[in-house]
Design a protein around this motif. Structure first.
Motif, PDB file in Angstrom:
ATOM      1  N   ASP A 160     -31.179  18.707 -32.994  1.00 32.76           N
ATOM      2  CA  ASP A 160     -31.777  19.340 -31.756  1.00 32.76           C
ATOM      3  C   ASP A 160     -31.506  20.824 -31.402  1.00 32.76           C
ATOM      4  OD1 ASP A 160     -32.853  17.070 -30.280  1.00 32.76           O
ATOM      5  OD2 ASP A 160     -30.887  16.204 -30.450  1.00 32.76           O
ATOM      6  N   PHE A 161     -30.140  21.185 -32.237  1.00 31.90           N
ATOM      7  CA  PHE A 161     -29.916  22.451 -32.255  1.00 31.90           C
ATOM      8  C   PHE A 161     -29.006  22.892 -33.379  1.00 31.90           C
ATOM      9  CE2 PHE A 161     -26.282  20.652 -30.392  1.00 31.90           C
ATOM     10  CZ  PHE A 161     -24.970  21.319 -30.973  1.00 31.90           C
ATOM     11  N   ALA A 162     -28.840  24.141 -33.849  1.00 28.52           N
ATOM     12  CA  ALA A 162     -28.205  24.392 -34.965  1.00 28.52           C
ATOM     13  C   ALA A 162     -27.480  25.629 -34.793  1.00 28.52           C
ATOM     14  CB  ALA A 162     -29.117  24.666 -36.144  1.00 28.52           C
ATOM     15  N   VAL A 163     -26.262  25.390 -35.352  1.00 30.59           N
ATOM     16  CA  VAL A 163     -25.539  26.886 -35.365  1.00 30.59           C
ATOM     17  C   VAL A 163     -25.753  27.436 -36.731  1.00 30.59           C
ATOM     18  CG1 VAL A 163     -22.984  27.710 -35.602  1.00 30.59           C
ATOM     19  CG2 VAL A 163     -23.442  25.798 -34.187  1.00 30.59           C
ATOM     20  N   VAL A 164     -26.287  28.918 -36.875  1.00 25.26           N
ATOM     21  CA  VAL A 164     -26.802  29.478 -37.838  1.00 25.26           C
ATOM     22  C   VAL A 164     -25.987  30.571 -38.283  1.00 25.26           C
ATOM     23  CG1 VAL A 164     -28.942  30.046 -38.887  1.00 25.26           C
ATOM     24  CG2 VAL A 164     -29.310  28.482 -37.062  1.00 25.26           C
ATOM     25  N   ALA A 165     -25.787  30.901 -39.631  1.00 23.24           N
ATOM     26  CA  ALA A 165     -25.107  32.009 -40.108  1.00 23.24           C
ATOM     27  C   ALA A 165     -26.047  32.951 -40.476  1.00 23.24           C
ATOM     28  CB  ALA A 165     -24.129  31.477 -41.301  1.00 23.24           C
ATOM     29  N   ALA A 166     -26.255  34.122 -40.163  1.00 24.49           N
ATOM     30  CA  ALA A 166     -27.000  35.109 -40.346  1.00 24.49           C
ATOM     31  C   ALA A 166     -26.437  36.562 -41.013  1.00 24.49           C
ATOM     32  CB  ALA A 166     -28.157  35.306 -39.319  1.00 24.49           C
ATOM     33  N   GLY A 187     -39.638  26.007 -31.061  1.00 26.85           N
ATOM     34  CA  GLY A 187     -40.628  26.413 -31.679  1.00 26.85           C
ATOM     35  C   GLY A 187     -40.004  27.703 -32.806  1.00 26.85           C
ATOM     36  N   GLY A 188     -40.599  28.014 -33.580  1.00 27.76           N
ATOM     37  CA  GLY A 188     -40.417  29.125 -34.543  1.00 27.76           C
ATOM     38  C   GLY A 188     -39.340  28.432 -35.875  1.00 27.76           C
ATOM     39  N   VAL A 189     -39.105  27.265 -35.926  1.00 26.74           N
ATOM     40  CA  VAL A 189     -38.416  26.487 -36.760  1.00 26.74           C
ATOM     41  C   VAL A 189     -39.242  25.415 -37.571  1.00 26.74           C
ATOM     42  CG1 VAL A 189     -36.484  25.589 -37.602  1.00 26.74           C
ATOM     43  CG2 VAL A 189     -36.220  27.254 -35.851  1.00 26.74           C
ATOM     44  N   GLU A 190     -39.352  25.356 -38.805  1.00 29.69           N
ATOM     45  CA  GLU A 190     -39.912  24.197 -39.531  1.00 29.69           C
ATOM     46  C   GLU A 190     -38.966  23.725 -40.295  1.00 29.69           C
ATOM     47  OE1 GLU A 190     -43.295  23.427 -42.799  1.00 29.69           O
ATOM     48  OE2 GLU A 190     -43.058  25.687 -42.220  1.00 29.69           O
ATOM     49  N   ALA A 191     -38.762  22.215 -40.264  1.00 27.10           N
ATOM     50  CA  ALA A 191     -37.996  21.260 -40.872  1.00 27.10           C
ATOM     51  C   ALA A 191     -38.455  20.457 -41.719  1.00 27.10           C
ATOM     52  CB  ALA A 191     -37.259  20.548 -39.905  1.00 27.10           C
ATOM     53  N   LYS A 192     -38.056  20.335 -42.913  1.00 34.56           N
ATOM     54  CA  LYS A 192     -38.558  19.613 -44.246  1.00 34.56           C
ATOM     55  C   LYS A 192     -37.363  18.755 -44.866  1.00 34.56           C
ATOM     56  CE  LYS A 192     -40.538  20.029 -48.931  1.00 34.56           C
ATOM     57  NZ  LYS A 192     -40.933  21.073 -49.997  1.00 34.56           N
ATOM     58  N   SER A 193     -37.488  17.553 -44.787  1.00 29.95           N
ATOM     59  CA  SER A 193     -36.580  16.603 -45.251  1.00 29.95           C
ATOM     60  C   SER A 193     -36.448  16.764 -47.000  1.00 29.95           C
ATOM     61  CB  SER A 193     -36.794  15.253 -44.879  1.00 29.95           C
ATOM     62  OG  SER A 193     -36.658  14.885 -43.733  1.00 29.95           O
ATOM     63  N   PHE A 208     -36.981  29.651 -40.867  1.00 28.69           N
ATOM     64  CA  PHE A 208     -36.832  30.177 -39.624  1.00 28.69           C
ATOM     65  C   PHE A 208     -37.861  31.349 -39.469  1.00 28.69           C
ATOM     66  CE2 PHE A 208     -32.527  28.236 -40.058  1.00 28.69           C
ATOM     67  CZ  PHE A 208     -32.328  27.845 -38.728  1.00 28.69           C
ATOM     68  N   ASN A 209     -38.992  31.392 -38.521  1.00 28.52           N
ATOM     69  CA  ASN A 209     -40.005  32.305 -38.537  1.00 28.52           C
ATOM     70  C   ASN A 209     -39.681  33.123 -37.228  1.00 28.52           C
ATOM     71  OD1 ASN A 209     -41.462  31.791 -41.134  1.00 28.52           O
ATOM     72  ND2 ASN A 209     -41.840  29.855 -40.052  1.00 28.52           N
ATOM     73  N   ASN A 210     -39.256  33.916 -37.228  1.00 28.03           N
ATOM     74  CA  ASN A 210     -38.793  34.760 -35.932  1.00 28.03           C
ATOM     75  C   ASN A 210     -38.470  33.902 -34.816  1.00 28.03           C
ATOM     76  OD1 ASN A 210     -39.595  37.364 -36.816  1.00 28.03           O
ATOM     77  ND2 ASN A 210     -41.698  36.834 -36.762  1.00 28.03           N
ATOM     78  N   ALA A 211     -37.492  32.921 -35.208  1.00 27.14           N
ATOM     79  CA  ALA A 211     -37.078  31.819 -34.105  1.00 27.14           C
ATOM     80  C   ALA A 211     -36.056  32.646 -33.286  1.00 27.14           C
ATOM     81  CB  ALA A 211     -36.349  30.739 -34.885  1.00 27.14           C
ATOM     82  N   LYS A 212     -36.329  32.049 -31.944  1.00 27.41           N
ATOM     83  CA  LYS A 212     -35.224  32.745 -31.010  1.00 27.41           C
ATOM     84  C   LYS A 212     -33.929  32.287 -31.346  1.00 27.41           C
ATOM     85  CE  LYS A 212     -38.978  33.591 -27.422  1.00 27.41           C
ATOM     86  NZ  LYS A 212     -39.339  33.031 -26.115  1.00 27.41           N
ATOM     87  N   ALA A 213     -32.921  33.156 -30.955  1.00 29.16           N
ATOM     88  CA  ALA A 213     -31.421  32.820 -31.124  1.00 29.16           C
ATOM     89  C   ALA A 213     -30.535  33.606 -30.213  1.00 29.16           C
ATOM     90  CB  ALA A 213     -31.070  33.179 -32.456  1.00 29.16           C
ATOM     91  N   GLU A 214     -29.646  32.940 -29.769  1.00 25.34           N
ATOM     92  CA  GLU A 214     -28.586  33.655 -29.051  1.00 25.34           C
ATOM     93  C   GLU A 214     -27.462  33.678 -29.730  1.00 25.34           C
ATOM     94  OE1 GLU A 214     -26.765  31.034 -25.760  1.00 25.34           O
ATOM     95  OE2 GLU A 214     -28.526  29.882 -26.065  1.00 25.34           O
TER      96      GLU A 214
END
Length: 375
Positions: A160-166, A187-193, A208-214
């Motif tokens: 449901d959520f991810a901690v992302v290193a950028a 939205g803004g994130v596409e997941a592929k198994s 991630f396609n311009n996915a909103k992040a805090e």
């Protein structure tokens, strides 16, 4: 000095083992392995109701407020049961990152959902083959959005959520890396198994396609926080691996006592005895290192970096050794789909790469000991 768990912690282990024995038999693991469901939803709900998902989460954030020693106890039983749920990605990685760097609002929102079983979390660190490294992180953060690809991401397809290193800088230093929190359902994130050696522990590619992040933590502190998260997770995952090692040893021992060849149990043959004895030694050595890691984790000791690496190395070796030799003790039957040996062998090889390879952690241990001795 007592190096064992307390009576209360042992009681918690007994409760967890009883619950998982009833709710997570090999048949339940096979249903996920053979079926289309990515994880056992009923088991996940039961773990939340038992309070196991929030055992190390403070009470003010909806958890039990017990601590990391209790979480180590639960982790061992999860490994022993080979539980097909996103426990490690959510509890060892996402929750620990939030506990270390999350704001009050972030903790209130996501830690409560983790403890109640409402949310599955993950850590999006890797960007292809290789081991954890700030230089390997290419995903860009700009203007509160993220653009790039992360893979493999543990349980990324169901999170449901991810901690992302950028990457937020270009100086070539560790401070170029920052952490961000992304709601994967907005939205803004596409997941592929992705195809994985152990389908009960899913892996995914997140685009991630311009996915909103805090932001999670201060800008530029991402790699420092990640190092702490990986050390904590290394200890907890090592307990899972020890639990799996012990179960593989038990399976091999029980089969050796029951299987009759040439008029006597195969466990009476010296070659099989030696194999089981080697399995016991590796599992016991790993447990010793895990206990050291548990102490360092629970006290936030300065020795945690070395203790985490030692636990990770010995537990990885033990689980791979015990799961492989369990198959050997079973002989030709051990290679068949009908026997449960392969499920632990799959898990052993999957967990061996979850936080970085064995050689990565061996290098980490050497580097950390050198720096400590030089200080």
């Amino acid at each position: 000095m007592n190096f064992d768990f307390s009576d209360e912690q042992k009681q918690m282990r007994d409760e967890a083992r009883k619950f998982l024995t009833e709710q997570c038999p090999p048949k339940a693991v096979r249903e996920v392995l053979d079926g289309k469901a990515p994880y056992d939803k009923a088991l996940w709900k039961g773990l939340a109701e038992m309070g196991f998902l929030g055992v190390a989460i403070p009470e003010e954030f909806g958890g039990a407020g017990a601590g990391h020693l209790e979480l180590c106890v639960i982790a061992e039983e999860m490994g022993r049961a080979n539980a097909p749920v996103p426990f490690s990605s959510t509890v060892y990685l996402a929750a620990e990152a939030l506990l270390l760097a999350g704001s009050e609002a972030q903790k209130q929102k996501w830690l409560r959902k983790i403890a109640s079983g409402e949310a599955i979390g993950t850590l999006a660190l890797f960007e292809g083959k290789g081991n954890p490294s700030p230089k390997a992180i290419k995903l860009q953060a700009s203007g509160g959005t993220l653009t790039g690809v992360k893979k493999p991401v543990p349980d990324g397809a169901i999170a449901d959520f991810a901690v992302v290193a950028a990457r937020t800088g270009s100086t070539g230093r560790d401070s170029d890396i920052s952490l961000f929190l992304v709601d994967l359902k907005t939205g803004g994130v596409e997941a592929k198994s992705l195809t994985n050696v152990d389908p009960t522990r899913g892996q995914a590619e997140l685009t991630f396609n311009n996915a909103k992040a805090e932001p999670l933590g201060a800008a530029g502190d991402g790699w420092s926080i990640l190092t702490q998260v990986l050390d904590r997770a290394a200890v907890l995952l090592a307990f899972e691996q020890v639990g799996g090692s012990d179960r593989a040893l038990e399976m091999g021992r029980d089969y050796a006592l029951d299987r009759i060849a040439f008029g006597r149990p195969i466990g009476s043959f010296q070659a099989v005895k030696h194999m089981l004895a080697d399995m016991y030694v590796s599992a016991t050595l790993a447990r010793s290192n895990c206990y050291y890691g548990a102490w360092a984790l629970s006290t936030n000791a300065a020795e945690l970096p070395e203790a985490a690496a030692a636990a990770r190395i010995s537990a990885t070796q033990a689980f791979q050794h015990c799961s492989k030799n369990n198959i050997q003790v079973h002989g030709g039957m051990g290679f068949t789909w009908e026997f449960d040996c392969h499920m632990y062998y799959r898990r052993a090889n999957a967990t061996a790469l979850t936080l970085g390879s064995l050689s990565y952690w061996e290098d980490q241990l050497i580097d950390r000991m050198r720096k400590k001795n030089a200080a």
